[in-house]
Motif scaffolding. Structure first.
Motif, PDB file in Angstrom:
ATOM      1  N   MET A   1      -5.835  -8.652 -12.344  1.00 32.32           N
ATOM      2  CA  MET A   1      -5.522  -8.824 -10.928  1.00 32.32           C
ATOM      3  C   MET A   1      -6.733  -9.363 -10.165  1.00 32.32           C
ATOM      4  O   MET A   1      -7.871  -9.171 -10.578  1.00 32.32           O
ATOM      5  CB  MET A   1      -5.061  -7.494 -10.317  1.00 32.32           C
ATOM      6  N   TYR A   2      -6.448 -10.024  -9.042  1.00 36.88           N
ATOM      7  CA  TYR A   2      -7.473 -10.606  -8.201  1.00 36.88           C
ATOM      8  C   TYR A   2      -7.282 -10.112  -6.767  1.00 36.88           C
ATOM      9  O   TYR A   2      -6.173  -9.777  -6.370  1.00 36.88           O
ATOM     10  CB  TYR A   2      -7.396 -12.134  -8.231  1.00 36.88           C
ATOM     11  N   ALA A   3      -8.380 -10.094  -5.994  1.00 36.09           N
ATOM     12  CA  ALA A   3      -8.297  -9.581  -4.623  1.00 36.09           C
ATOM     13  C   ALA A   3      -9.082 -10.459  -3.655  1.00 36.09           C
ATOM     14  O   ALA A   3     -10.061 -11.100  -4.036  1.00 36.09           O
ATOM     15  CB  ALA A   3      -8.824  -8.149  -4.565  1.00 36.09           C
ATOM     16  N   VAL A   4      -8.616 -10.462  -2.394  1.00 37.45           N
ATOM     17  CA  VAL A   4      -9.318 -11.150  -1.312  1.00 37.45           C
ATOM     18  C   VAL A   4      -9.417 -10.196  -0.132  1.00 37.45           C
ATOM     19  O   VAL A   4      -8.420  -9.602   0.280  1.00 37.45           O
ATOM     20  CB  VAL A   4      -8.577 -12.427  -0.861  1.00 37.45           C
ATOM     21  N   ILE A   5     -10.632 -10.045   0.389  1.00 40.61           N
ATOM     22  CA  ILE A   5     -10.868  -9.281   1.614  1.00 40.61           C
ATOM     23  C   ILE A   5     -11.121 -10.280   2.734  1.00 40.61           C
ATOM     24  O   ILE A   5     -11.918 -11.211   2.577  1.00 40.61           O
ATOM     25  CB  ILE A   5     -12.082  -8.335   1.475  1.00 40.61           C
ATOM     26  N   ASP A   6     -10.455 -10.085   3.874  1.00 38.59           N
ATOM     27  CA  ASP A   6     -10.606 -10.982   5.017  1.00 38.59           C
ATOM     28  C   ASP A   6     -11.189 -10.214   6.202  1.00 38.59           C
ATOM     29  O   ASP A   6     -10.607  -9.237   6.672  1.00 38.59           O
ATOM     30  CB  ASP A   6      -9.239 -11.574   5.385  1.00 38.59           C
ATOM     31  N   ILE A   7     -12.351 -10.666   6.677  1.00 37.97           N
ATOM     32  CA  ILE A   7     -12.960 -10.103   7.881  1.00 37.97           C
ATOM     33  C   ILE A   7     -12.474 -10.959   9.046  1.00 37.97           C
ATOM     34  O   ILE A   7     -12.953 -12.071   9.261  1.00 37.97           O
ATOM     35  CB  ILE A   7     -14.498 -10.132   7.818  1.00 37.97           C
ATOM     36  N   SER A   8     -11.492 -10.455   9.793  1.00 38.12           N
ATOM     37  CA  SER A   8     -10.931 -11.231  10.902  1.00 38.12           C
ATOM     38  C   SER A   8     -11.376 -10.645  12.231  1.00 38.12           C
ATOM     39  O   SER A   8     -12.172  -9.699  12.271  1.00 38.12           O
ATOM     40  CB  SER A   8      -9.405 -11.254  10.808  1.00 38.12           C
ATOM     41  N   SER A   9     -10.855 -11.184  13.314  1.00 36.17           N
ATOM     42  CA  SER A   9     -11.269 -10.741  14.652  1.00 36.17           C
ATOM     43  C   SER A   9     -10.749  -9.361  15.014  1.00 36.17           C
ATOM     44  O   SER A   9     -11.326  -8.670  15.851  1.00 36.17           O
ATOM     45  CB  SER A   9     -10.784 -11.737  15.704  1.00 36.17           C
ATOM     46  N   THR A  10      -9.634  -8.955  14.405  1.00 39.96           N
ATOM     47  CA  THR A  10      -9.011  -7.691  14.808  1.00 39.96           C
ATOM     48  C   THR A  10      -8.907  -6.675  13.684  1.00 39.96           C
ATOM     49  O   THR A  10      -8.491  -5.543  13.920  1.00 39.96           O
ATOM     50  CB  THR A  10      -7.587  -7.951  15.339  1.00 39.96           C
ATOM     51  N   SER A  11      -9.268  -7.055  12.460  1.00 39.93           N
ATOM     52  CA  SER A  11      -9.121  -6.123  11.338  1.00 39.93           C
ATOM     53  C   SER A  11      -9.913  -6.592  10.131  1.00 39.93           C
ATOM     54  O   SER A  11     -10.433  -7.712  10.093  1.00 39.93           O
ATOM     55  CB  SER A  11      -7.639  -5.999  10.946  1.00 39.93           C
ATOM     56  N   ILE A  12     -10.006  -5.709   9.144  1.00 47.07           N
ATOM     57  CA  ILE A  12     -10.469  -6.089   7.811  1.00 47.07           C
ATOM     58  C   ILE A  12      -9.320  -5.753   6.873  1.00 47.07           C
ATOM     59  O   ILE A  12      -8.853  -4.610   6.840  1.00 47.07           O
ATOM     60  CB  ILE A  12     -11.749  -5.332   7.412  1.00 47.07           C
ATOM     61  N   SER A  13      -8.848  -6.739   6.152  1.00 52.07           N
ATOM     62  CA  SER A  13      -7.659  -6.545   5.317  1.00 52.07           C
ATOM     63  C   SER A  13      -7.909  -7.035   3.908  1.00 52.07           C
ATOM     64  O   SER A  13      -8.824  -7.834   3.660  1.00 52.07           O
ATOM     65  CB  SER A  13      -6.460  -7.285   5.916  1.00 52.07           C
ATOM     66  N   MET A  14      -7.095  -6.562   2.983  1.00 52.39           N
ATOM     67  CA  MET A  14      -7.232  -6.971   1.589  1.00 52.39           C
ATOM     68  C   MET A  14      -5.862  -7.145   0.949  1.00 52.39           C
ATOM     69  O   MET A  14      -4.938  -6.383   1.225  1.00 52.39           O
ATOM     70  CB  MET A  14      -8.034  -5.936   0.793  1.00 52.39           C
ATOM     71  N   VAL A  15      -5.740  -8.155   0.117  1.00 50.39           N
ATOM     72  CA  VAL A  15      -4.536  -8.347  -0.677  1.00 50.39           C
ATOM     73  C   VAL A  15      -4.953  -8.386  -2.147  1.00 50.39           C
ATOM     74  O   VAL A  15      -5.995  -8.945  -2.492  1.00 50.39           O
ATOM     75  CB  VAL A  15      -3.794  -9.647  -0.270  1.00 50.39           C
ATOM     76  N   VAL A  16      -4.156  -7.747  -2.998  1.00 44.81           N
ATOM     77  CA  VAL A  16      -4.384  -7.756  -4.442  1.00 44.81           C
ATOM     78  C   VAL A  16      -3.194  -8.432  -5.091  1.00 44.81           C
ATOM     79  O   VAL A  16      -2.047  -8.018  -4.873  1.00 44.81           O
ATOM     80  CB  VAL A  16      -4.563  -6.320  -4.988  1.00 44.81           C
ATOM     81  N   CYS A  17      -3.454  -9.495  -5.853  1.00 39.52           N
ATOM     82  CA  CYS A  17      -2.379 -10.309  -6.424  1.00 39.52           C
ATOM     83  C   CYS A  17      -2.544 -10.472  -7.925  1.00 39.52           C
ATOM     84  O   CYS A  17      -3.595 -10.186  -8.491  1.00 39.52           O
ATOM     85  CB  CYS A  17      -2.374 -11.707  -5.804  1.00 39.52           C
ATOM     86  N   GLY A  18      -1.483 -11.016  -8.532  1.00 34.71           N
ATOM     87  CA  GLY A  18      -1.547 -11.408  -9.930  1.00 34.71           C
ATOM     88  C   GLY A  18      -2.345 -12.686 -10.064  1.00 34.71           C
ATOM     89  O   GLY A  18      -2.825 -13.255  -9.086  1.00 34.71           O
ATOM     90  N   LYS A  19      -2.462 -13.200 -11.287  1.00 37.83           N
ATOM     91  CA  LYS A  19      -3.321 -14.348 -11.548  1.00 37.83           C
ATOM     92  C   LYS A  19      -2.856 -15.625 -10.862  1.00 37.83           C
ATOM     93  O   LYS A  19      -3.644 -16.523 -10.616  1.00 37.83           O
ATOM     94  CB  LYS A  19      -3.428 -14.588 -13.056  1.00 37.83           C
ATOM     95  N   ASP A  20      -1.567 -15.727 -10.556  1.00 39.81           N
ATOM     96  CA  ASP A  20      -1.077 -16.938  -9.905  1.00 39.81           C
ATOM     97  C   ASP A  20      -1.273 -16.903  -8.390  1.00 39.81           C
ATOM     98  O   ASP A  20      -1.025 -17.877  -7.702  1.00 39.81           O
ATOM     99  CB  ASP A  20       0.404 -17.181 -10.220  1.00 39.81           C
ATOM    100  N   GLY A  21      -1.742 -15.760  -7.882  1.00 38.39           N
ATOM    101  CA  GLY A  21      -2.018 -15.651  -6.455  1.00 38.39           C
ATOM    102  C   GLY A  21      -0.793 -15.515  -5.583  1.00 38.39           C
ATOM    103  O   GLY A  21      -0.880 -15.605  -4.368  1.00 38.39           O
ATOM    104  N   THR A  22       0.374 -15.282  -6.177  1.00 37.46           N
ATOM    105  CA  THR A  22       1.593 -15.177  -5.373  1.00 37.46           C
ATOM    106  C   THR A  22       2.251 -13.808  -5.455  1.00 37.46           C
ATOM    107  O   THR A  22       2.807 -13.327  -4.480  1.00 37.46           O
ATOM    108  CB  THR A  22       2.628 -16.239  -5.798  1.00 37.46           C
ATOM    109  N   HIS A  23       2.226 -13.179  -6.598  1.00 39.00           N
ATOM    110  CA  HIS A  23       2.899 -11.887  -6.749  1.00 39.00           C
ATOM    111  C   HIS A  23       1.991 -10.771  -6.240  1.00 39.00           C
ATOM    112  O   HIS A  23       1.115 -10.272  -6.941  1.00 39.00           O
ATOM    113  CB  HIS A  23       3.283 -11.654  -8.221  1.00 39.00           C
ATOM    114  N   THR A  24       2.215 -10.388  -5.003  1.00 39.96           N
ATOM    115  CA  THR A  24       1.361  -9.397  -4.354  1.00 39.96           C
ATOM    116  C   THR A  24       1.636  -8.003  -4.901  1.00 39.96           C
ATOM    117  O   THR A  24       2.777  -7.550  -4.927  1.00 39.96           O
ATOM    118  CB  THR A  24       1.601  -9.398  -2.831  1.00 39.96           C
ATOM    119  N   ALA A  25       0.552  -7.343  -5.327  1.00 39.00           N
ATOM    120  CA  ALA A  25       0.678  -5.988  -5.856  1.00 39.00           C
ATOM    121  C   ALA A  25       0.379  -4.946  -4.775  1.00 39.00           C
ATOM    122  O   ALA A  25       1.082  -3.940  -4.665  1.00 39.00           O
ATOM    123  CB  ALA A  25      -0.270  -5.800  -7.041  1.00 39.00           C
ATOM    124  N   TYR A  26      -0.661  -5.188  -3.986  1.00 33.27           N
ATOM    125  CA  TYR A  26      -1.056  -4.231  -2.953  1.00 33.27           C
ATOM    126  C   TYR A  26      -1.568  -4.970  -1.728  1.00 33.27           C
ATOM    127  O   TYR A  26      -2.160  -6.045  -1.844  1.00 33.27           O
ATOM    128  CB  TYR A  26      -2.170  -3.299  -3.454  1.00 33.27           C
TER     129      TYR A  26
END
Length: 352
Positions: A1-26
């Motif tokens: 699995m792969y993850a991206v953390i985004d530091i935005s103006s109103t929050s810090i969020s994270m998405v965890v996906c499969g290798k194709d970057g589309t099937h979101t796990a968390y």
């Protein structure tokens, strides 16, 4: 699995996906307004600590989930502060995370990449309303063509025009006038009869309020009717009982969600859309796809580093350290001061 953390103006969020970057796990999201921690155009030390604390929590979650690779990105949050490089260095020192700063055009393009399926829909346009920026992307164009970035968002409009939590009628009129002028200068093309694709956390919050207000069953196909959206906007501007609806569906965005809705309605009216759909995919999913294919040169971050203790090198830093600990309800411990456990052990030793 792969993850991206985004530091935005109103929050810090994270998405965890499969290798194709589309099937979101968390998906995870922590509310944090970076603009609320700025003084004189710079992010304060307290703001830096808040960001680092939340990144550390997400790094721990990555380890538990078995994430192979983590990317950390910053969008509009850091594009409008003067000490961004110092903040990135502090984040790297305290958490090990390497922040990939992306500009407005790349942020918008990430939205496009994440929502490729809508390119087949005639006259489809992506709208992403952030706290400090707005992206409008014409999906009928190829690559990065047709991307418009506005350097203001719902949070900046709130801070600029609204004195209280909710805007009154006079403040709403000023906001609408400002948006119309900005859209006119941006020369965003009208898409009469087209489809608006709403992406991002703020638009999703608007949809949750809309769905609750009209008692719409939960569904994978998320659509909005323009007339109903206008009525909802009027309700949130005028009705005294609006707080319950907002707290129930968007508690972390209650202080700017009404402005976001006003902004969205103005955009939709300007562009003349017939259909409005809401997408669950946005910047993080698009960035991950681009990073994995090599289209975006992204530097991965360690997700469970040894976190070094900050060394205090001056009297000024010591004073700031004491102030922050006192804010957190902790008094700085003197070198010769014993903890309660040490004191108890000392008493026992005396008794022996």
């Amino acid at each position: 699995m792969y993850a991206v953390i985004d530091i935005s103006s109103t929050s810090i969020s994270m998405v965890v996906c499969g290798k194709d970057g589309t099937h979101t796990a968390y998906k995870y999201r922590e509310s944090l307004s970076a603009l609320s921690f700025t003084e004189g155009g710079k992010l304060t030390e307290h703001g830096v600590e808040k960001i680092c604390d939340k990144i550390s929590v997400f790094q721990d979650q990555c380890k538990k989930l078995g994430v192979e690779k983590l990317y950390v990105v910053s969008t509009a949050a850091m594009r409008f502060i003067d000490n961004a490089e110092d903040v990135f260095e502090a984040i790297r020192t305290r958490t090990g995370a390497i922040v990939n700063q992306i500009d407005g055009e790349t942020e918008a393009y990430c939205d496009c990449v994440a929502n490729e399926k809508f390119r087949s829909v005639k006259n489809s346009v992506i709208i992403d309303i952030g706290g400090a920026s707005i992206e409008v992307c014409d999906l009928s164009k190829s690559g990065r063509e047709g991307i418009n970035c506005l350097n203001f968002g719902a949070l900046t409009l709130q801070r600029k025009f609204v004195k209280s939590v909710y805007p009154d009628k006079e403040e709403c009129a000023k906001i609408k006038k400002y948006i119309k002028k900005a859209l006119s200068k941006a020369e965003i093309p009208v898409e009469e009869g087209g489809t608006a694709v709403l992406v991002g956390a703020t638009n999703r919050s608007v949809y949750e309020i809309y769905r609750d207000y009209y008692d719409i069953p939960e569904s994978e196909e998320m659509t909005i009717e323009m007339d109903k959206l206008k009525k909802l906007a009027k309700k949130l501007i005028e009705a005294p009982d609006r707080s319950h609806l907002l707290i129930k569906n968007a508690p972390e965005k209650i202080y700017f969600i009404v402005v976001a809705l006003i902004t969205l309605v103005q955009l939709l009216k300007k562009l003349g859309f017939k259909n409005i759909v809401v997408s669950d995919y946005g910047v993080k999913e698009g960035y991950l796809k681009m990073a994995l294919t090599g289209e975006e040169k992204a530097e991965p971050s360690p997700f469970f580093p040894e976190r070094p203790v900050k060394e205090i090198k001056s009297v000024e830093e010591l004073a700031e350290h004491i102030k922050l600990r006192q804010k957190a309800g902790k008094s700085p411990k003197r070198k010769d001061e014993k903890s309660p456990e040490e004191k108890a052990e000392s008493e026992e030793n005396k008794g022996e």
